[in-house]
Design a protein around this motif. Structure first.
Motif, PDB file in Angstrom:
ATOM      1  N   PRO A  80       0.817  -1.220   0.000  1.00 55.72           N
ATOM      2  CA  PRO A  80       0.000   0.000   0.000  1.00 55.72           C
ATOM      3  C   PRO A  80       0.852   1.273   0.000  1.00 55.72           C
ATOM      4  N   GLU A  81       1.975   1.260   0.707  1.00 54.99           N
ATOM      5  CA  GLU A  81       2.843   2.446   0.755  1.00 54.99           C
ATOM      6  C   GLU A  81       3.431   2.759  -0.616  1.00 54.99           C
ATOM      7  N   HIS A  82       3.854   1.727  -1.329  1.00 58.52           N
ATOM      8  CA  HIS A  82       4.426   1.959  -2.656  1.00 58.52           C
ATOM      9  C   HIS A  82       3.359   2.334  -3.681  1.00 58.52           C
ATOM     10  N   ARG A  83       2.178   1.760  -3.537  1.00 54.48           N
ATOM     11  CA  ARG A  83       1.086   2.179  -4.433  1.00 54.48           C
ATOM     12  C   ARG A  83       0.774   3.652  -4.203  1.00 54.48           C
ATOM     13  N   ALA A  84       0.852   4.085  -2.944  1.00 64.85           N
ATOM     14  CA  ALA A  84       0.626   5.500  -2.630  1.00 64.85           C
ATOM     15  C   ALA A  84       1.699   6.370  -3.282  1.00 64.85           C
ATOM     16  N   GLU A  85       2.945   5.920  -3.279  1.00 65.60           N
ATOM     17  CA  GLU A  85       4.019   6.672  -3.948  1.00 65.60           C
ATOM     18  C   GLU A  85       3.730   6.806  -5.440  1.00 65.60           C
ATOM     19  N   ILE A  86       3.279   5.725  -6.039  1.00 66.04           N
ATOM     20  CA  ILE A  86       2.966   5.748  -7.475  1.00 66.04           C
ATOM     21  C   ILE A  86       1.840   6.747  -7.740  1.00 66.04           C
ATOM     22  N   VAL A  87       0.801   6.691  -6.917  1.00 68.89           N
ATOM     23  CA  VAL A  87      -0.327   7.625  -7.081  1.00 68.89           C
ATOM     24  C   VAL A  87       0.171   9.067  -7.015  1.00 68.89           C
ATOM     25  N   GLU A 134      -1.756  -8.703  -9.752  1.00 74.28           N
ATOM     26  CA  GLU A 134      -2.426  -9.587 -10.704  1.00 74.28           C
ATOM     27  C   GLU A 134      -3.365 -10.569 -10.019  1.00 74.28           C
ATOM     28  N   ASP A 135      -2.965 -11.035  -8.846  1.00 72.62           N
ATOM     29  CA  ASP A 135      -3.775 -12.034  -8.157  1.00 72.62           C
ATOM     30  C   ASP A 135      -4.733 -11.419  -7.133  1.00 72.62           C
ATOM     31  N   ALA A 136      -4.886 -10.096  -7.181  1.00 68.03           N
ATOM     32  CA  ALA A 136      -5.800  -9.427  -6.247  1.00 68.03           C
ATOM     33  C   ALA A 136      -7.245  -9.776  -6.591  1.00 68.03           C
ATOM     34  N   ASP A 137      -8.087  -9.629  -5.588  1.00 66.57           N
ATOM     35  CA  ASP A 137      -9.505  -9.911  -5.823  1.00 66.57           C
ATOM     36  C   ASP A 137     -10.121  -8.777  -6.650  1.00 66.57           C
ATOM     37  N   ALA A 138     -11.328  -9.017  -7.118  1.00 68.72           N
ATOM     38  CA  ALA A 138     -12.008  -8.076  -8.010  1.00 68.72           C
ATOM     39  C   ALA A 138     -12.173  -6.704  -7.356  1.00 68.72           C
ATOM     40  N   GLU A 139     -12.452  -6.661  -6.065  1.00 62.52           N
ATOM     41  CA  GLU A 139     -12.637  -5.381  -5.377  1.00 62.52           C
ATOM     42  C   GLU A 139     -11.350  -4.560  -5.408  1.00 62.52           C
ATOM     43  N   HIS A 140     -10.231  -5.203  -5.139  1.00 58.90           N
ATOM     44  CA  HIS A 140      -8.943  -4.502  -5.146  1.00 58.90           C
ATOM     45  C   HIS A 140      -8.613  -3.995  -6.555  1.00 58.90           C
ATOM     46  N   GLN A 141      -8.838  -4.818  -7.546  1.00 63.86           N
ATOM     47  CA  GLN A 141      -8.569  -4.410  -8.929  1.00 63.86           C
ATOM     48  C   GLN A 141      -9.462  -3.238  -9.334  1.00 63.86           C
ATOM     49  N   VAL A 175      -8.535  10.945  -2.906  1.00 58.66           N
ATOM     50  CA  VAL A 175      -9.464   9.843  -3.209  1.00 58.66           C
ATOM     51  C   VAL A 175      -8.694   8.648  -3.763  1.00 58.66           C
ATOM     52  N   ALA A 176      -7.756   8.879  -4.675  1.00 60.67           N
ATOM     53  CA  ALA A 176      -6.970   7.787  -5.258  1.00 60.67           C
ATOM     54  C   ALA A 176      -6.153   7.072  -4.184  1.00 60.67           C
ATOM     55  N   LEU A 177      -5.571   7.847  -3.279  1.00 64.27           N
ATOM     56  CA  LEU A 177      -4.807   7.236  -2.188  1.00 64.27           C
ATOM     57  C   LEU A 177      -5.691   6.360  -1.311  1.00 64.27           C
ATOM     58  N   GLU A 178      -6.885   6.849  -1.013  1.00 62.30           N
ATOM     59  CA  GLU A 178      -7.824   6.052  -0.214  1.00 62.30           C
ATOM     60  C   GLU A 178      -8.166   4.746  -0.931  1.00 62.30           C
ATOM     61  N   LEU A 179      -8.318   4.833  -2.238  1.00 61.33           N
ATOM     62  CA  LEU A 179      -8.688   3.643  -3.002  1.00 61.33           C
ATOM     63  C   LEU A 179      -7.560   2.626  -3.041  1.00 61.33           C
ATOM     64  N   VAL A 180      -6.302   3.063  -3.246  1.00 65.12           N
ATOM     65  CA  VAL A 180      -5.217   2.086  -3.382  1.00 65.12           C
ATOM     66  C   VAL A 180      -4.639   1.607  -2.060  1.00 65.12           C
ATOM     67  N   THR A 181      -4.847   2.371  -1.000  1.00 63.91           N
ATOM     68  CA  THR A 181      -4.298   1.939   0.294  1.00 63.91           C
ATOM     69  C   THR A 181      -5.375   1.378   1.209  1.00 63.91           C
ATOM     70  N   GLY A 182      -6.640   1.681   0.915  1.00 65.95           N
ATOM     71  CA  GLY A 182      -7.728   1.214   1.760  1.00 65.95           C
ATOM     72  C   GLY A 182      -7.837   1.992   3.061  1.00 65.95           C
ATOM     73  N   GLN A 183      -7.163   3.156   3.114  1.00 64.26           N
ATOM     74  CA  GLN A 183      -7.186   3.971   4.321  1.00 64.26           C
ATOM     75  C   GLN A 183      -7.701   5.362   3.995  1.00 64.26           C
ATOM     76  N   ILE A 184      -8.519   5.892   4.879  1.00 66.69           N
ATOM     77  CA  ILE A 184      -9.030   7.245   4.718  1.00 66.69           C
ATOM     78  C   ILE A 184      -7.867   8.215   4.949  1.00 66.69           C
ATOM     79  N   GLN A 185      -7.688   9.161   4.020  1.00 65.64           N
ATOM     80  CA  GLN A 185      -6.600  10.132   4.105  1.00 65.64           C
ATOM     81  C   GLN A 185      -7.099  11.359   4.861  1.00 65.64           C
ATOM     82  N   SER A 186      -6.287  11.871   5.772  1.00 70.38           N
ATOM     83  CA  SER A 186      -6.663  13.107   6.478  1.00 70.38           C
ATOM     84  C   SER A 186      -6.370  14.299   5.578  1.00 70.38           C
ATOM     85  N   ALA A 187      -7.097  15.366   5.795  1.00 69.17           N
ATOM     86  CA  ALA A 187      -6.979  16.556   4.947  1.00 69.17           C
ATOM     87  C   ALA A 187      -5.668  17.259   5.116  1.00 69.17           C
TER      88      ALA A 187
END
Length: 187
Positions: A80-87, A134-141, A175-187
């Motif tokens: 999740p941390e690296h996906r956040a970096e990519i975002v 690649e092997d993530a579930d449909a929700e994650h994808q 919003v993108a960070l919340e989606l890829v990390t599954g964590q609500i981002q603070s303002a």
């Protein structure tokens, strides 16, 4: 002198994209581009021999930017941390590529039929795949796809989102960070 030539090429690309977006790629001629630039057609030909050459240069610029991010991100573990970096890197690429993205929206067939258009599309898919496993579930994808969509939508002024561009893009990243990390981002 090389800097001046580069500025001229960029100005030609900018004006061409404006006309392609206003009138459509097929309905815009090199003569119209030269007229808007207030240069001769010969001066335009010095830099670009055809409309396709102009679009090729734009695609190459975007392709270079996206390739750079894909190569960098490909070496990162899928956390999740690296996906956040990519975002956080994607808005830079999208900002530089916004004129081409607008062109693509209005002239979908011109970009799709362009020899390098498919390559660019493939690179964008690679970038998207780096936000998921690649092997993530449909929700994650789905979250990964929606994260990329949020970033792209954040670039475009929409009547329903009245915030200024920097605020709109900030919200899209959040919003993108919340989606890829599954964590609500603070303002």
């Amino acid at each position: 002198m090389a800097e001046r030539r580069s500025d001229t090429r960029q100005r030609i690309q900018q004006v061409a994209l404006e006309l392609f977006t206003e009138q459509g790629y097929d309905k815009t001629s090199l003569r119209e581009i030269a007229e808007r630039l207030e240069v001769t057609k010969a001066a335009l030909y010095y830099h670009f021999k055809s409309k396709e050459d102009i679009v090729t240069a734009l695609i190459e610029d975007m392709r270079g930017d996206v390739t750079e991010v894909v190569e960098w991100a490909s070496d990162l573990p899928r956390t999740p941390e690296h996906r956040a970096e990519i975002v956080r890197h994607i808005p830079t690429v999208l900002t530089r590529s916004m004129p081409l993205l607008r062109f693509a929206q209005v002239n979908e067939t011109a970009l799709r039929d362009h020899p390098h258009g498919a390559d660019l599309g493939q690179l964008m898919w690679q970038l998207l795949m780096l936000l998921s496993d690649e092997d993530a579930d449909a929700e994650h994808q789905l979250r990964s796809v929606l994260a990329m969509a949020a970033l792209m939508i954040g670039m475009v002024p929409l009547p329903i989102i009245t915030a200024p561009a920097p605020e709109r893009m900030g919200a899209a990243v959040k919003v993108a960070l919340e989606l890829v990390t599954g964590q609500i981002q603070s303002a």
